[in-house]
Structure formats: C-alpha cells, structure tokens
Design a protein around this motif. Sequence first.
Motif, PDB file in Angstrom:
ATOM      1  N   GLU A 309       4.741  -8.284  -6.796  1.00 34.45           N
ATOM      2  CA  GLU A 309       5.024  -8.554  -5.392  1.00 34.45           C
ATOM      3  C   GLU A 309       3.870  -8.128  -4.486  1.00 34.45           C
ATOM      4  N   THR A 310       3.235  -6.974  -4.782  1.00 36.99           N
ATOM      5  CA  THR A 310       2.120  -6.531  -3.953  1.00 36.99           C
ATOM      6  C   THR A 310       0.967  -7.527  -4.009  1.00 36.99           C
ATOM      7  N   SER A 311       0.628  -7.987  -5.219  1.00 39.20           N
ATOM      8  CA  SER A 311      -0.457  -8.968  -5.356  1.00 39.20           C
ATOM      9  C   SER A 311      -0.133 -10.245  -4.604  1.00 39.20           C
ATOM     10  N   LYS A 312       1.123 -10.652  -4.653  1.00 44.65           N
ATOM     11  CA  LYS A 312       1.545 -11.870  -3.948  1.00 44.65           C
ATOM     12  C   LYS A 312       1.370 -11.704  -2.441  1.00 44.65           C
ATOM     13  N   LYS A 313       1.761 -10.545  -1.903  1.00 45.45           N
ATOM     14  CA  LYS A 313       1.647 -10.318  -0.466  1.00 45.45           C
ATOM     15  C   LYS A 313       0.184 -10.230  -0.040  1.00 45.45           C
ATOM     16  N   VAL A 314      -0.648  -9.605  -0.865  1.00 48.07           N
ATOM     17  CA  VAL A 314      -2.078  -9.540  -0.572  1.00 48.07           C
ATOM     18  C   VAL A 314      -2.658 -10.944  -0.480  1.00 48.07           C
ATOM     19  N   ALA A 315      -2.296 -11.795  -1.449  1.00 45.77           N
ATOM     20  CA  ALA A 315      -2.787 -13.178  -1.452  1.00 45.77           C
ATOM     21  C   ALA A 315      -2.343 -13.919  -0.200  1.00 45.77           C
ATOM     22  N   GLU A 316      -1.115 -13.678   0.257  1.00 45.52           N
ATOM     23  CA  GLU A 316      -0.600 -14.354   1.448  1.00 45.52           C
ATOM     24  C   GLU A 316      -1.395 -13.955   2.698  1.00 45.52           C
ATOM     25  N   VAL A 317      -1.757 -12.669   2.814  1.00 43.29           N
ATOM     26  CA  VAL A 317      -2.527 -12.225   3.975  1.00 43.29           C
ATOM     27  C   VAL A 317      -3.913 -12.862   3.957  1.00 43.29           C
ATOM     28  N   PHE A 318      -4.541 -12.900   2.796  1.00 43.69           N
ATOM     29  CA  PHE A 318      -5.854 -13.557   2.699  1.00 43.69           C
ATOM     30  C   PHE A 318      -5.757 -15.025   3.091  1.00 43.69           C
ATOM     31  N   GLU A 319      -4.701 -15.700   2.635  1.00 38.41           N
ATOM     32  CA  GLU A 319      -4.536 -17.125   2.958  1.00 38.41           C
ATOM     33  C   GLU A 319      -4.389 -17.332   4.457  1.00 38.41           C
ATOM     34  N   LYS A 320      -3.607 -16.475   5.122  1.00 38.12           N
ATOM     35  CA  LYS A 320      -3.436 -16.596   6.570  1.00 38.12           C
ATOM     36  C   LYS A 320      -4.758 -16.367   7.298  1.00 38.12           C
ATOM     37  N   ALA A 321      -5.530 -15.386   6.831  1.00 37.77           N
ATOM     38  CA  ALA A 321      -6.821 -15.111   7.465  1.00 37.77           C
ATOM     39  C   ALA A 321      -7.760 -16.304   7.323  1.00 37.77           C
ATOM     40  N   GLY A 346       1.106   5.720 -14.946  1.00 36.91           N
ATOM     41  CA  GLY A 346       2.173   4.839 -15.408  1.00 36.91           C
ATOM     42  C   GLY A 346       2.095   3.445 -14.848  1.00 36.91           C
ATOM     43  N   GLY A 347       1.560   3.291 -13.643  1.00 32.51           N
ATOM     44  CA  GLY A 347       1.514   1.970 -13.025  1.00 32.51           C
ATOM     45  C   GLY A 347       0.128   1.357 -13.056  1.00 32.51           C
ATOM     46  N   SER A 348      -0.743   1.834 -14.005  1.00 33.41           N
ATOM     47  CA  SER A 348      -2.129   1.381 -13.997  1.00 33.41           C
ATOM     48  C   SER A 348      -2.264  -0.105 -14.257  1.00 33.41           C
ATOM     49  N   HIS A 349      -1.344  -0.691 -15.066  1.00 25.90           N
ATOM     50  CA  HIS A 349      -1.453  -2.124 -15.336  1.00 25.90           C
ATOM     51  C   HIS A 349      -1.180  -2.949 -14.091  1.00 25.90           C
ATOM     52  N   HIS A 350      -0.346  -2.423 -13.193  1.00 30.32           N
ATOM     53  CA  HIS A 350      -0.132  -3.121 -11.923  1.00 30.32           C
ATOM     54  C   HIS A 350      -1.349  -2.968 -11.020  1.00 30.32           C
ATOM     55  N   ARG A 351      -1.989  -1.781 -11.077  1.00 28.27           N
ATOM     56  CA  ARG A 351      -3.189  -1.581 -10.276  1.00 28.27           C
ATOM     57  C   ARG A 351      -4.285  -2.537 -10.713  1.00 28.27           C
ATOM     58  N   VAL A 352      -4.400  -2.774 -12.010  1.00 23.12           N
ATOM     59  CA  VAL A 352      -5.390  -3.724 -12.513  1.00 23.12           C
ATOM     60  C   VAL A 352      -5.168  -5.093 -11.890  1.00 23.12           C
ATOM     61  N   GLU A 353      -3.907  -5.518 -11.803  1.00 19.74           N
ATOM     62  CA  GLU A 353      -3.585  -6.822 -11.219  1.00 19.74           C
ATOM     63  C   GLU A 353      -3.943  -6.869  -9.745  1.00 19.74           C
ATOM     64  N   GLU A 354      -3.657  -5.795  -9.006  1.00 20.50           N
ATOM     65  CA  GLU A 354      -3.945  -5.769  -7.581  1.00 20.50           C
ATOM     66  C   GLU A 354      -5.452  -5.777  -7.314  1.00 20.50           C
ATOM     67  N   VAL A 355      -6.203  -4.964  -8.089  1.00 14.36           N
ATOM     68  CA  VAL A 355      -7.655  -4.943  -7.916  1.00 14.36           C
ATOM     69  C   VAL A 355      -8.244  -6.305  -8.249  1.00 14.36           C
TER      70      VAL A 355
END
Length: 486
Positions: A309-321, A346-355
């Motif tokens: 969900e975080t990666s999805k929201k990040v992508a949405e903000v970039f698209e709006k910009a 514990g959440g490092s695999h999600h961090r990889v996706e966000e980065v």
Amino acid sequence: MRTENWLPIGFELPDGAHCGKASRGGSDWQIVETEGGGRALLVNVDLAARWIESGLVEEQELRAFSFGSAAFCEVSCGPGQILAPTLDCRSPDTESEALAFAMAFRATRDIDPQSPLQDGIYVEKLSRLLPTYVAASGMDDDVVVGTWLTGGAQVSAKSFRQLRDMLSWMGPEQLRDVVTAAGFAVKELMPTVPTSPAANSTSGAEASSSMAQGGTFQYAGDGLAKIFRGPFKLSGRPELEAFFNEHVVDIIVHQKRYKALGVGFPAAVVLHGPPGCGKTFAVEQLIEYLGWPSFQIDASSVASPYIHETSKKVAEVFEKAIQNSPSVLVIDEMEAFLADRGMGGGGSHHRVEEVAEFLRRIPEASANEVLIVAMTNRIDMIDSAIMRRGRFDHVIKVDYASAEEVLALLGKLLETLPKDGTVDPTTLAEQLAGRPLSDVVFIVREGSRRAAKAGAEKLGQAFLLAAMDEACSRTGDEPARRIGFV
C-alpha cells in the motif's frame, strides 16, 4: 483498497434507492452507488448525532434505518450532485460547481470553525462539508480549498496566481469570486505576461541584469510563461539562497539556453541537517516563489501497515506531480522511506519495495519537469542507491545558524514590529549563533508576547532577553519545562 459493503447489494434505503457497491468509506461512514448513477452516504448513528448536535445538518435531512442490530442514517444524492471525501474529489468542471463547494465550505465554517475538514465528506445536496473527526490535526483551510479546486494539488487558496495557473479555464474574476466565497481575501491578480516579439527577444544577459536589480523578467519555457520579480530571497540563509538561485532559478529562467547544452531541468536536491535549522521553511519559500503546485510525501500521508500500500501511494503522488508539472515534490523525513535496505529488520522486504519505487520514479519525475526536494535529519541512514548522482545530484547541509545568518533573520522578523530604541539585533545575534533558526523565531514571538502582556506598545530589548533566558536551546540535554504536580 476495496471497501466492503455494510449492506447487501440491492438493499432498499428509506428513500427508495437501492444500494450498489461501496466506493469510499471509513470506520463510521460509507458512500455507496445507487441506481441511475446516484450515490448515498451511510453513517452510523453516533456520527450522525454529532453532526446534528453541532448544527451542521438538520435531523430531518438524515433518514434513520436499521439493518439487523445495526442502526444507520443516510442521505441520497442524484447523479448530478457531488458526494465524495473532501480531498478525494475530481477538480470542478464549471464555475458554478466551484462556487457551490466554496459556499458549502464557508457555510460549514460559520457553524463549526475548528473541526478538521481534510478528512470530511463534501455533500453538495446539503451544501456542507461534514467532518469525520478522524484527523489528529487540521490542514489549513486555505490548503483544503485549494486542494479541492485543483483536484489534488496542495495549493493554498491564498496563492491566487499559483491557483490561476492551474485553473486556466476559469477567468481571474470568476476565480476571485470562488476564493472570496470560501472566505479568503484576494490581494492580487495574475500579472499579464508580455507577448510582443520585443518582450520575447530579451537576451539572457538582460534578463540576468533585470533579476539582479530586482526587476521583472520572464523565462522562456515551452509554453510555461511565468513572471518573477527579482531573485529568490531567503532571509538568514545566504548560501542556501545562492544555491537555489544558481541551480534552480537560473535554469528555469534560461531554460532554452540550458536545454541546448543538455541540461533540461533542475536536478533533485537533498537538504539535511539538525531539526529546526530552516529546511522546511526554505522549501516553503521556494515553492511560494516558483508559484508551482506542490505535492508532499511524508509518513502521515502515505505510510501504511498493509503490504504494497505504501508503494502504491508513493506512485500516486508522483503521478499527480507529473500530471501537474511543472511542480515541486517534497519528500519529508526521507529516512522513513529510504533507509538503507541492508539495515535489515522484520519489514526489510517491504522497505526494498518502497526504495525500488523511489529509484524508478525520481528520474522519471525529473524528466517530466518535477522539481524534487527531499529533507532529512539522518543523512547517514539513507540508502546509497538513492544518494548517488543521477537521482539526487545535490546534497546540501543546512546547519546551525551563524551570527550573520541570525542577524539577517532577526532583521526580517523585526522589520514590521513596533519596537523602541533599545532593541539591538546584533547583541541578540551573537548570543543566538549556533542555535536552530526556529529558536530565533520563537524568541521574537515570545518577546512580543511578553511585551503585549505587560501592556507595552512597543517591543523592547528587555522582553527579548527575558524570552532568551527562559527559552534554552533544545539541542542539548537541558531539562524540559514541567507543568503539574511532582
């Protein structure tokens, strides 16, 4: 994310409308589609009672009903009436649609002047913005209105020229009517850009000279005409001011010249340093100067506990910009998203996706005329792949202020205040050197408060020194002020 229906598809509401799929929702409310292209707002009785008690709606405007052991209220809207979360609406198509929202906003604020409205629901049928009381703190009202009018860009309704740039389909007089209907004063109209051949033939040297003298100049972008009055100014930070003028403003002003040599758009920037040293203020001043729509990525707006969900929201903000370019995208507290992937956890695999999402989006946004400015207090935590050149070309440290920088800021802060002859900014600057600029702002404000409390008509040095004595710097281990029983 999908919203699960509270009621079965086809359930008949008290007004005869039949429920379709839920499109939006929160813990206490839900918007469902109805036949014929309409919508209905469903709320639990506690939230409805709060609206009624505050006077935002009349009891007869909400129809009560039950489903099993649950009790609800509802209001149905026709296909031509807007019913949507305040900050999840499309931008208006007509002036009347914009005026309707502005008047609904003003009517809501006349009744409830304090509840946050960025998490509210715009019900055009009721001419109200109904708060859901979820937001911990409120977005400024002018930003709420500007964000709705632009369809998602966080632009202040007070920044009239910036708003007009984005709502070019609406004339300045019509836009002024909308902004004033929402309760905000309009102090300026967008200046007319000269279009004569002579105006467009100004040489780069002439434009630079005009800029240095504080005159008006126009940059020759690709259909992005803009007027600046003098260079970018940043009180208290001359080096950062010079950096932005050289690496951002000059590239924008002489866009064609830079493009001819392969420099298409200002590169992404990282500002780092201790808290309170003016990073956020500098970025806000730059955004105001440029007059471009701005977007922000921070933990409060995009962080989510749900997978992807975080990666999805990040992508949405970039698209709006990108859709609203030229624009500014601010990444605040970048260590929250872009920490080194090798740090584990514990959440490092999600961090990889966000980065990885940022790695892909940053060059794309820069190529589409989005100026990216990131801020962090922990530059040591940022992933090395993010920090390499080609993504963030410039990494600027914004440190504690020198005496000269403090003196410049004091001059700006004290300029418009009534003060007596005892005020000595130089002495104050010497004592405040090496402290965050936020301390300087606080001491001037606290000194003014003390003067007002004492009944003085002017600010004096004694009030400022008293404020300084009490307001110790928070950069060390000084004990915090305590109020209460011990």
